[in-house]
Design a protein around this motif. Structure first.
Motif, mmCIF file in Angstrom:
data_model
loop_
_atom_site.group_PDB
_atom_site.id
_atom_site.type_symbol
_atom_site.label_atom_id
_atom_site.label_comp_id
_atom_site.label_asym_id
_atom_site.label_seq_id
_atom_site.Cartn_x
_atom_site.Cartn_y
_atom_site.Cartn_z
ATOM 1 N N GLN A 119 0.827 -1.196 0.000
ATOM 2 C CA GLN A 119 0.000 0.000 0.000
ATOM 3 C C GLN A 119 0.872 1.261 0.000
ATOM 4 O O GLN A 119 1.898 1.320 0.649
ATOM 5 N N VAL A 120 0.442 2.264 -0.762
ATOM 6 C CA VAL A 120 1.138 3.547 -0.705
ATOM 7 C C VAL A 120 0.605 4.258 0.528
ATOM 8 O O VAL A 120 -0.494 4.782 0.532
ATOM 9 N N SER A 121 1.374 4.208 1.592
ATOM 10 C CA SER A 121 0.855 4.841 2.798
ATOM 11 C C SER A 121 1.737 6.010 3.223
ATOM 12 O O SER A 121 1.464 6.673 4.208
ATOM 13 N N ASP A 122 2.770 6.251 2.410
ATOM 14 C CA ASP A 122 3.630 7.392 2.692
ATOM 15 C C ASP A 122 2.779 8.662 2.551
ATOM 16 O O ASP A 122 2.249 8.973 1.487
ATOM 17 N N ARG A 123 2.656 9.395 3.628
ATOM 18 C CA ARG A 123 1.749 10.548 3.659
ATOM 19 C C ARG A 123 2.077 11.579 2.577
ATOM 20 O O ARG A 123 1.172 12.121 1.940
ATOM 21 N N GLU A 124 3.386 11.838 2.394
ATOM 22 C CA GLU A 124 3.792 12.851 1.412
ATOM 23 C C GLU A 124 3.348 12.452 0.010
ATOM 24 O O GLU A 124 2.804 13.261 -0.737
ATOM 25 N N VAL A 125 3.585 11.166 -0.316
ATOM 26 C CA VAL A 125 3.226 10.684 -1.653
ATOM 27 C C VAL A 125 1.719 10.820 -1.862
ATOM 28 O O VAL A 125 1.250 11.333 -2.890
ATOM 29 N N ILE A 126 0.939 10.368 -0.859
ATOM 30 C CA ILE A 126 -0.529 10.446 -0.959
ATOM 31 C C ILE A 126 -0.963 11.900 -1.140
ATOM 32 O O ILE A 126 -1.818 12.214 -1.970
ATOM 33 N N ARG A 127 -0.355 12.778 -0.364
ATOM 34 C CA ARG A 127 -0.730 14.193 -0.404
ATOM 35 C C ARG A 127 -0.489 14.776 -1.806
ATOM 36 O O ARG A 127 -1.354 15.476 -2.346
ATOM 37 N N ASP A 128 0.660 14.407 -2.400
ATOM 38 C CA ASP A 128 0.968 14.890 -3.748
ATOM 39 C C ASP A 128 -0.066 14.415 -4.752
ATOM 40 O O ASP A 128 -0.522 15.183 -5.597
ATOM 41 N N GLN B 198 -8.669 5.135 3.532
ATOM 42 C CA GLN B 198 -8.965 5.998 4.689
ATOM 43 C C GLN B 198 -8.052 7.223 4.724
ATOM 44 O O GLN B 198 -8.479 8.351 4.919
ATOM 45 N N GLY B 199 -6.750 6.963 4.478
ATOM 46 C CA GLY B 199 -5.768 8.042 4.467
ATOM 47 C C GLY B 199 -6.075 9.029 3.348
ATOM 48 O O GLY B 199 -5.989 10.248 3.530
ATOM 49 N N ALA B 200 -6.456 8.482 2.181
ATOM 50 C CA ALA B 200 -6.754 9.333 1.030
ATOM 51 C C ALA B 200 -7.958 10.223 1.340
ATOM 52 O O ALA B 200 -7.960 11.425 1.032
ATOM 53 N N ARG B 201 -8.977 9.635 1.973
ATOM 54 C CA ARG B 201 -10.182 10.401 2.321
ATOM 55 C C ARG B 201 -9.828 11.591 3.212
ATOM 56 O O ARG B 201 -10.223 12.737 2.931
ATOM 57 N N GLN B 202 -9.023 11.294 4.226
ATOM 58 C CA GLN B 202 -8.654 12.334 5.190
ATOM 59 C C GLN B 202 -7.895 13.482 4.512
ATOM 60 O O GLN B 202 -8.221 14.652 4.674
ATOM 61 N N THR B 203 -6.896 13.091 3.711
ATOM 62 C CA THR B 203 -6.068 14.094 3.044
ATOM 63 C C THR B 203 -6.903 14.921 2.070
ATOM 64 O O THR B 203 -6.796 16.159 2.025
ATOM 65 N N LEU B 204 -7.779 14.244 1.288
ATOM 66 C CA LEU B 204 -8.619 14.960 0.323
ATOM 67 C C LEU B 204 -9.524 15.957 1.028
ATOM 68 O O LEU B 204 -9.655 17.109 0.604
ATOM 69 N N GLN B 205 -10.117 15.508 2.136
ATOM 70 C CA GLN B 205 -11.019 16.407 2.882
ATOM 71 C C GLN B 205 -10.261 17.637 3.347
ATOM 72 O O GLN B 205 -10.725 18.761 3.172
#
Ligand SMILES: [Zn+2]
Length: 484
Positions: A421-430, A472-479
């Motif tokens: 899983q891509v769970s690296d926060r920075e990568v997801i945020r980008d 879940q992480g993606a949802r949080q960051t997108l919001q």
């Protein structure tokens, strides 16, 4: 008709899954073989031959008797049951009569109202099967393949009270026979045959009225249907002032009707006597202990233990103990996975994975749990990977199928295919920021109040990461980004 009570007893013939027949070395299971190809002088009753008992038959008889809570007779006898019929070449059947291997016994079955019905066992004995007569216009054909195939005849007391209870008894019996490994118990193949004795009486009365016997019931569903039809017929007859006679009835599954067959022979007609060609069956305590050591924990006991030990709901425990291999698969997975959280939590999680995903796989591929390439260790690894958020649940479900298809270990597939899983926060945020920049229209709608679009945005992120982002992480960051 609530003021009548239905009284049912079931007579079953169980074909044992031994390699050879009961008194000779011919192949026992002839399913699909051409007629008269598994026969020899012994099972076709030629003059001068002697039967030799098959040890495996005796052992399987002992296992079933023990599982049915019967008293085991350490000395039992074979007897001759004499009758003339074209498919019985010897003119008699070797069976057990008054000194059978099992004496008495019972099986407890759960009923729909949550109670337990204790079904008494009146007869439990070993015997040989007869051949098969095939009726054609103007002639009869005889197939002796089935002569000498080992059977256990088991007769219950008049203890069942409805067609549903009769069906439940057969379902539980079939489960038990497969569980202890003594029969394939497939009704369609004649491994488990059933006749039903049916009578009715007014509620509150304790005498038994004359019963009818229904033959030719080839599935549990037919047993249920035929009993229902017969009970209605008897009630109608009694209400009309007629007497119920002890008929033998033949069930026609196509028309769902019963018709009267020949009248049945009585016990005296069979002129039973001890089989002079066979010694008594004897076993001592030591042999008995060795055989009974092979008896596993039985289905209902295991179901109760699963509920208790793993705190599983009754339904889960019932599904997981529907087959012995599946119940063992469950426990092996729990053991392979244990050590991380409380046993109850683990058990519930494993039970969910098995009931949702593994059972679907088993049904689709028509496999038994022991035949899976996806071993309990593999399943435990997959659940752990999901738990530790190395992969998300959807990837986990997918991985399970890939392990089964390839036989590879889950970890090697995760590595080869880069599934982690891509769970690296920075990568997801980008990636989230990129999705937002590329879709100004949807962003405007979201910010105007169409919050349901969040799912669409998550979908875009999942697409860009080939499903590897943690939703879940993606949802949080997108919001966070959309609210800014
Ligand atoms: Zn033979």
């Amino acid at each position: 008709m609530p003021h009548y009570e239905t009284i049912i007893g079931l007579e079953t013939h169980i074909q044992l899954n031994t390699k050879s027949k009961i008194f000779c070395s011919c192949k026992a299971d002839s399913w699909g073989d051409p007629p008269n190809t598994n026969i020899c002088p012994v099972c076709t009753g030629q003059p001068g031959v002697l039967p030799i008992p098959n040890k495996a038959v005796i052992e399987k008889g002992i296992l079933l008797a023990a599982a049915m809570n019967s008293d085991l007779r350490t000395v039992s006898f074979f007897d001759r049951k004499n009758y003339f019929y074209p498919d019985l070449p010897k003119g008699y059947q070797i069976t057990q009569y008054d000194m059978a291997i099992g004496k008495g016994g019972y099986m407890d079955i759960p009923t729909t109202n949550g109670e337990t019905r204790r079904v008494g066992i009146e007869k439990l004995h070993l015997e040989e099967d007869a051949g098969k007569t095939i009726h054609k216009p103007n002639r009869r054909l005889l197939d002796f393949n089935r002569c000498g195939v080992p059977l256990i005849e088991m007769v219950t007391g008049p203890d069942l009270r409805s067609a549903d209870e009769a069906a439940e008894y057969l379902t539980r019996l079939r489960q038990l026979l497969r569980w202890i490994g003594i029969s394939e118990a497939e009704m369609e193949k004649g491994h488990l045959r059933c006749d039903a004795n049916v009578s009715i009486r007014p509620v509150g009365v304790t005498i038994l009225n004359p019963k009818t016997e229904i033959k030719n019931l080839n599935s549990i569903e037919h047993v249920r249907e035929a009993i229902e039809v017969e009970v209605k017929r008897q009630i109608k007859a009694v209400e009309a002032g007629e007497k119920i006679e002890s008929w033998t009835l033949d069930w026609d599954e196509d028309t769902q009707t019963l018709s009267k067959m020949r009248s049945k022979e009585t016990e005296a007609d069979y002129r039973y006597f001890r089989e002079p060609d066979l010694l008594p069956v004897r076993f001592d305590e030591e042999e008995k202990t060795a055989i009974l050591a092979k008896l596993p924990e039985l289905p209902l006991a295991r179901q109760a233990r699963f509920e208790e030990e793993y705190n599983l709901p009754e339904y889960n425990a019932q599904v997981l103990t529907s087959e012995r291999a599946l119940s063992e698969y469950f426990e092996s997975t729990v053991q392979a996975y244990a050590g991380k959280a409380k046993l109850h939590k683990i058990a519930r999680q494993v039970s969910n994975w098995i009931m949702n995903d593994v059972l679907a796989l088993l049904n689709e591929k028509e496999l038994s749990a022991e035949e899976l390439q996806l071993t309990p260790q593999h399943l435990a690894t997959i659940i752990t990977l999901v738990d530790e958020e190395t992969i998300n649940t959807a990837t986990g479900k997918d991985l399970l199928l890939k392990v089964e298809a390839s036989g590879k270990s889950p970890l090697s597939i995760v590595e080869e295919e880069g599934l982690a899983q891509v769970s690296d926060r920075e990568v997801i945020r980008d990636i989230c920021a990129q999705v937002i920049t590329e879709n100004p229209g949807q962003v405007a709608q979201y910010q105007a109040g169409k919050k349901g679009l969040i799912g669409w945005f998550i979908g875009q992120v999942m697409a860009k990461t080939q499903g590897k982002a943690d939703p879940q992480g993606a949802r949080q960051t997108l919001q966070e980004l959309l609210e800014e």
